[in-house]
Scaffold this motif. Structure first.
Motif, PDB file in Angstrom:
ATOM      1  N   GLN A 122      22.792  -5.018   3.881  1.00 25.98           N
ATOM      2  CA  GLN A 122      23.083  -6.098   4.637  1.00 25.98           C
ATOM      3  C   GLN A 122      22.232  -6.390   5.735  1.00 25.98           C
ATOM      4  N   VAL A 123      21.724  -5.291   6.537  1.00 22.82           N
ATOM      5  CA  VAL A 123      21.244  -5.487   7.714  1.00 22.82           C
ATOM      6  C   VAL A 123      19.650  -6.023   7.467  1.00 22.82           C
ATOM      7  N   SER A 124      18.986  -5.318   6.546  1.00 27.51           N
ATOM      8  CA  SER A 124      17.747  -5.751   5.963  1.00 27.51           C
ATOM      9  C   SER A 124      17.497  -5.377   4.488  1.00 27.51           C
ATOM     10  N   PRO A 125      17.364  -6.361   3.923  1.00 31.17           N
ATOM     11  CA  PRO A 125      17.022  -5.804   2.087  1.00 31.17           C
ATOM     12  C   PRO A 125      15.779  -5.584   1.882  1.00 31.17           C
ATOM     13  N   PHE A 126      14.860  -5.529   2.964  1.00 28.23           N
ATOM     14  CA  PHE A 126      13.180  -5.465   2.883  1.00 28.23           C
ATOM     15  C   PHE A 126      12.981  -4.315   1.738  1.00 28.23           C
ATOM     16  N   ARG A 127      12.262  -4.695   0.792  1.00 30.01           N
ATOM     17  CA  ARG A 127      11.762  -3.607  -0.074  1.00 30.01           C
ATOM     18  C   ARG A 127      10.187  -3.438  -0.276  1.00 30.01           C
ATOM     19  N   VAL A 128       9.653  -2.560  -0.776  1.00 27.26           N
ATOM     20  CA  VAL A 128       8.212  -2.607  -1.123  1.00 27.26           C
ATOM     21  C   VAL A 128       8.199  -2.056  -2.265  1.00 27.26           C
ATOM     22  N   PHE A 129       7.430  -2.691  -3.431  1.00 32.08           N
ATOM     23  CA  PHE A 129       7.269  -2.045  -4.778  1.00 32.08           C
ATOM     24  C   PHE A 129       5.580  -1.286  -4.360  1.00 32.08           C
ATOM     25  N   THR A 130       5.730  -0.173  -4.761  1.00 30.78           N
ATOM     26  CA  THR A 130       4.649   0.809  -4.441  1.00 30.78           C
ATOM     27  C   THR A 130       4.048   1.211  -5.521  1.00 30.78           C
ATOM     28  N   SER A 131       2.897   0.895  -5.869  1.00 31.84           N
ATOM     29  CA  SER A 131       2.124   1.619  -7.189  1.00 31.84           C
ATOM     30  C   SER A 131       0.868   2.567  -6.822  1.00 31.84           C
ATOM     31  N   LEU A 132       1.031   3.503  -7.568  1.00 29.01           N
ATOM     32  CA  LEU A 132      -0.106   4.537  -7.534  1.00 29.01           C
ATOM     33  C   LEU A 132      -1.178   4.290  -8.519  1.00 29.01           C
ATOM     34  N   LEU A 133      -2.397   4.112  -8.348  1.00 29.41           N
ATOM     35  CA  LEU A 133      -3.565   3.934  -9.292  1.00 29.41           C
ATOM     36  C   LEU A 133      -3.608   5.404 -10.282  1.00 29.41           C
ATOM     37  N   ARG A 134      -3.743   5.027 -11.205  1.00 35.73           N
ATOM     38  CA  ARG A 134      -3.742   6.223 -12.357  1.00 35.73           C
ATOM     39  C   ARG A 134      -5.217   6.462 -12.630  1.00 35.73           C
ATOM     40  N   LEU A 135      -5.819   7.346 -11.743  1.00 33.85           N
ATOM     41  CA  LEU A 135      -7.447   7.521 -11.896  1.00 33.85           C
ATOM     42  C   LEU A 135      -7.749   8.115 -13.198  1.00 33.85           C
ATOM     43  N   GLU A 136      -6.561   8.857 -13.624  1.00 39.26           N
ATOM     44  CA  GLU A 136      -7.210   9.544 -14.843  1.00 39.26           C
ATOM     45  C   GLU A 136      -7.437   8.554 -16.145  1.00 39.26           C
ATOM     46  N   LEU A 137      -6.987   7.278 -16.003  1.00 35.06           N
ATOM     47  CA  LEU A 137      -7.245   6.159 -17.100  1.00 35.06           C
ATOM     48  C   LEU A 137      -8.508   5.516 -16.911  1.00 35.06           C
ATOM     49  N   ILE A 138      -9.542   5.967 -15.979  1.00 35.47           N
ATOM     50  CA  ILE A 138     -10.642   5.469 -15.843  1.00 35.47           C
ATOM     51  C   ILE A 138     -11.522   5.932 -16.885  1.00 35.47           C
ATOM     52  N   GLU A 139     -12.096   5.303 -17.924  1.00 36.05           N
ATOM     53  CA  GLU A 139     -12.810   6.079 -18.975  1.00 36.05           C
ATOM     54  C   GLU A 139     -13.967   6.762 -18.788  1.00 36.05           C
ATOM     55  N   ASP A 140     -14.870   5.977 -17.880  1.00 33.83           N
ATOM     56  CA  ASP A 140     -16.163   6.554 -17.573  1.00 33.83           C
ATOM     57  C   ASP A 140     -16.042   7.697 -16.366  1.00 33.83           C
ATOM     58  N   PRO A 141     -16.393   9.157 -16.789  1.00 37.64           N
ATOM     59  CA  PRO A 141     -16.237   9.911 -16.017  1.00 37.64           C
ATOM     60  C   PRO A 141     -16.921   9.972 -14.696  1.00 37.64           C
ATOM     61  N   GLN A 142     -17.815   9.377 -14.641  1.00 38.84           N
ATOM     62  CA  GLN A 142     -18.934   9.070 -13.352  1.00 38.84           C
ATOM     63  C   GLN A 142     -18.145   8.026 -12.570  1.00 38.84           C
ATOM     64  N   LEU A 143     -17.628   7.091 -13.141  1.00 36.15           N
ATOM     65  CA  LEU A 143     -17.162   6.079 -12.324  1.00 36.15           C
ATOM     66  C   LEU A 143     -15.823   6.692 -11.759  1.00 36.15           C
ATOM     67  N   ARG A 144     -15.028   7.305 -12.505  1.00 36.95           N
ATOM     68  CA  ARG A 144     -13.668   7.838 -11.915  1.00 36.95           C
ATOM     69  C   ARG A 144     -14.242   8.941 -10.815  1.00 36.95           C
TER      70      ARG A 144
END
Length: 458
Positions: A122-144
């Motif tokens: 009630q004082v403050s309903p402020f929320r932050v949707f916070t995402s973490l990048l899943r680096l393991e999903l980058i297919e190219d090992p050099q780019l990762r």
């Protein structure tokens, strides 16, 4: 020796939310136009719909309506996520819920930092949707490996912010001056950066993997990518956006329009194409699109049974559509949603009787004037008008809706499939603690309100 007087975490959160809104309005002028449209719409609803106005007054939500914001931020490493958790804790915000967006082709998993008790909300309903990048999903090992090396070299928090986080942890809070300094320093983590930390060619390589990968990796800070106000009628806002120079996305995410709103409905305008300079350029020759305007309409929080029904009906509509909702099929998608959701009760009492939603219970004037109510059950008290209910507002997010907003702003070329499963355990290890079950929080709020009613009736 006198103990220092600390500022309430709720007030620090309230101040930070206002500072964030002011900063974002300066950075994204279209956000100001969006805020004006939402305020105008809300005034119109309150004037024309006395039932909605009465409900908001009964629950106390009317006081927080203009304060309501949710932000979104994306980070690249476990260390960044863990430090964000500590920063948000100073403001009384804890990680609620786990969201996996990979099934929708977005290589992140997420949580929402927010207050967890109804009094704090009630004082403050402020929320932050916070995402973490899943680096393991980058297919190219050099780019990762390159992405990892870029992220390892940056620090997204100012030294002063880190010092104030540690001070708050060690002394149990922040004084008035420390709180003011904390808001100022913490805001820097969320600020937009016009300069990239990679070359134009490296940016293109990251973007080719996924535009969100470039958004997370290529800058020295994560920048807030939207700041969302709450409207009382999202359909009006969606219709009125073009008249205010704002182009909305094709469909509203979430449940269809109802007499008794449930969960969360969201729309947005497309991400802005903003000039940036790469680190092999002296001036801003490139561009990046990440920041967009989002609007939300919040409804009743659903129980596990209600969520299961919601998910089943949503999946049935999407399966029948056989496509991602877009401009070409928007009308058909809306019709399918309305058709399938006709199965979901559209009255609060109907939802309560079927245990589909959570409610706050209130003692009526009739009960206060009565006697000998001790033997009555909860149902009998409701049936005889001694108690009344109002829905508990949904404070959290919907994975499919979040992915839909992301996709509409990432373009059709965004990768649409990752052959992996969600990994809450890895996310929580990075976070440094477990996420909180949001349904348990609503159940606790409902239980507290029932106990308060029984205490009032002795």
């Amino acid at each position: 020796m006198n103990q220092p007087s600390f500022v309430s975490p709720d007030l620090i959160r309230q101040r930070f939310s206002k500072a964030m809104s002011d900063m974002y309005r300066e950075e994204v002028p279209l956000y100001g136009a969006l805020m004006e449209l939402v305020e105008q719409t809300n005034r119109g609803v309150l004037d024309s719909a006395p039932d909605i106005a009465r409900q908001l007054h009964n629950t106390g939500e009317i006081e927080r309506l203009d304060l309501e914001r949710h932000g979104a931020i994306r980070v690249g490493t476990a260390a960044e996520l863990a430090t964000l958790a500590r920063l948000f804790a100073v403001m009384g915000m804890l990680p609620v819920g786990y969201y996996d967006l990979t099934p929708a082709g977005v290589p992140v998993h997420s949580t929402a930092f927010r207050a967890v008790h109804e009094a704090s909300l009630q004082v403050s309903p402020f929320r932050v949707f916070t995402s973490l990048l899943r680096l393991e999903l980058i297919e190219d090992p050099q780019l990762r490996a390159f992405a990892q090396s870029v992220l390892d070299q940056r620090s997204i928090f100012t030294p002063a912010a880190l010092a104030l986080i540690e001070r708050a942890e060690n002394q149990g809070g922040l004084t008035e001056q420390e709180a003011a300094d904390f808001v100022k320093e913490a805001l820097e983590t969320f600020r937009w950066h016009h300069s990239a930390t990679v070359t134009g060619e490296q940016y293109q390589q990251l973007s080719a993997q996924h535009r969100l990968v470039a958004d997370v990796v290529a800058f020295k800070g994560p920048h807030i990518n939207h700041l969302t106000p709450r409207t009382l009628d999202i359909d009006i806002v969606q219709t009125q956006m073009p008249a205010h120079g704002i182009t909305p996305k094709a469909v509203i995410e979430g449940p269809p329009r109802r007499q008794c709103p449930i969960l969360l409905r969201q729309t947005s305008f497309k991400a802005l194409d903003e000039p940036i300079a790469f680190n092999d350029q002296a001036d801003a020759r490139g561009s990046h699109s990440a920041r967009f305007g989002e609007i939300e309409q919040r409804g009743a929080a659903l129980t596990p049974k209600g969520r299961a029904l919601y998910d089943r009906l949503l999946n049935a509509a999407r399966d029948e559509l056989k496509d991602f909702p877009n401009e070409a099929n928007a009308a058909r998608y809306n019709a399918l949603m309305a058709q399938h959701f006709s199965e979901f009760p559209d009255s609060y009492e109907g939802m309560r009787q079927q245990d589909l939603a959570y409610f706050r219970y209130f003692v009526t004037d009739k009960a206060l004037a009565a006697s000998n109510l001790k033997t009555l059950t909860l149902e009998a008290l409701l049936e005889n008008g001694y108690l009344r209910i109002e829905p508990l507002v949904y404070e959290d997010f919907l994975p499919v809706s979040a992915a839909g907003i992301f996709q509409s702003n990432l373009g059709d070329s965004a990768q649409t499939h990752y052959g992996v499963h969600s990994n809450q355990q890895v996310f929580e290890a990075a976070l440094g603690r477990s996420t909180i079950d949001e349904l348990g929080l609503y159940a606790e709020s409902q239980r507290r309100s029932i106990e308060q009613c029984f205490a009032s009736l002795n």
